[in-house]
Scaffold this active site. Structure first.
Site, PDB file in Angstrom:
ATOM      1  N   GLU A  63       0.840  -1.203   0.000  1.00 36.27           N
ATOM      2  CA  GLU A  63       0.000   0.000   0.000  1.00 36.27           C
ATOM      3  C   GLU A  63       0.875   1.252   0.000  1.00 36.27           C
ATOM      4  OE1 GLU A  63      -3.008   2.304  -0.519  1.00 36.27           O
ATOM      5  OE2 GLU A  63      -3.455   0.174  -0.235  1.00 36.27           O
ATOM      6  N   GLU A  70       1.833   6.288  -7.183  1.00 34.25           N
ATOM      7  CA  GLU A  70       0.832   7.288  -7.570  1.00 34.25           C
ATOM      8  C   GLU A  70       1.401   8.700  -7.498  1.00 34.25           C
ATOM      9  OE1 GLU A  70      -2.671   6.673  -5.222  1.00 34.25           O
ATOM     10  OE2 GLU A  70      -3.259   4.905  -6.371  1.00 34.25           O
TER      11      GLU A  70
END
Length: 120
Positions: A63, A70
């Site tokens: 994560e 991103e």
């Protein structure tokens, strides 16, 4: 700069990144709470803790890497681009895959003693 000071700075940067992700990434918080619940359940049942720690750590690590991908993609190209989308989607898929594996590991490790405890 001496090595200890460099090491302290490295840890400070890492903690800063973790704190930022905790405050800004809802999925990270959700996954932490699910992982903590799985750990508590594992301890309560007296089941093997190592696999649960391993898969929980894997999901959380991926994560954080997804968040980094991103951010880097957004920095490189703020416009919509098919390759940017692909990079983000693949990073998210890594988290999803790890989470699905964690569920199966959890069922394998926690399932039998939980059924015994519940009388099933």
């Amino acid at each position: 700069m001496n090595r200890l000071r460099l090491l302290r700075r490295a840890f400070a940067f890492a903690w800063e990144g973790l704190a930022w992700a905790w405050h800004h990434q809802t999925n990270l918080r959700i996954e932490c709470f699910i992982g903590a619940g799985a750990l508590v359940l594992t301890l309560w049942l007296g089941a093997d803790l190592a696999p649960i720690l391993l898969v929980s750590g894997l999901v959380l690590t991926l994560e954080l890497l997804n968040t980094a991908v991103e951010a880097a993609v957004d920095l490189a190209t703020p416009d919509l681009h098919p390759l940017a989308k692909r990079a983000k989607d693949v990073a998210a898929a890594a988290v999803l895959l790890a989470a699905m594996i964690a569920v199966f590991v959890g069922l394998d490790v926690i399932g039998p003693p939980l059924l015994d405890r519940l009388g099933g």
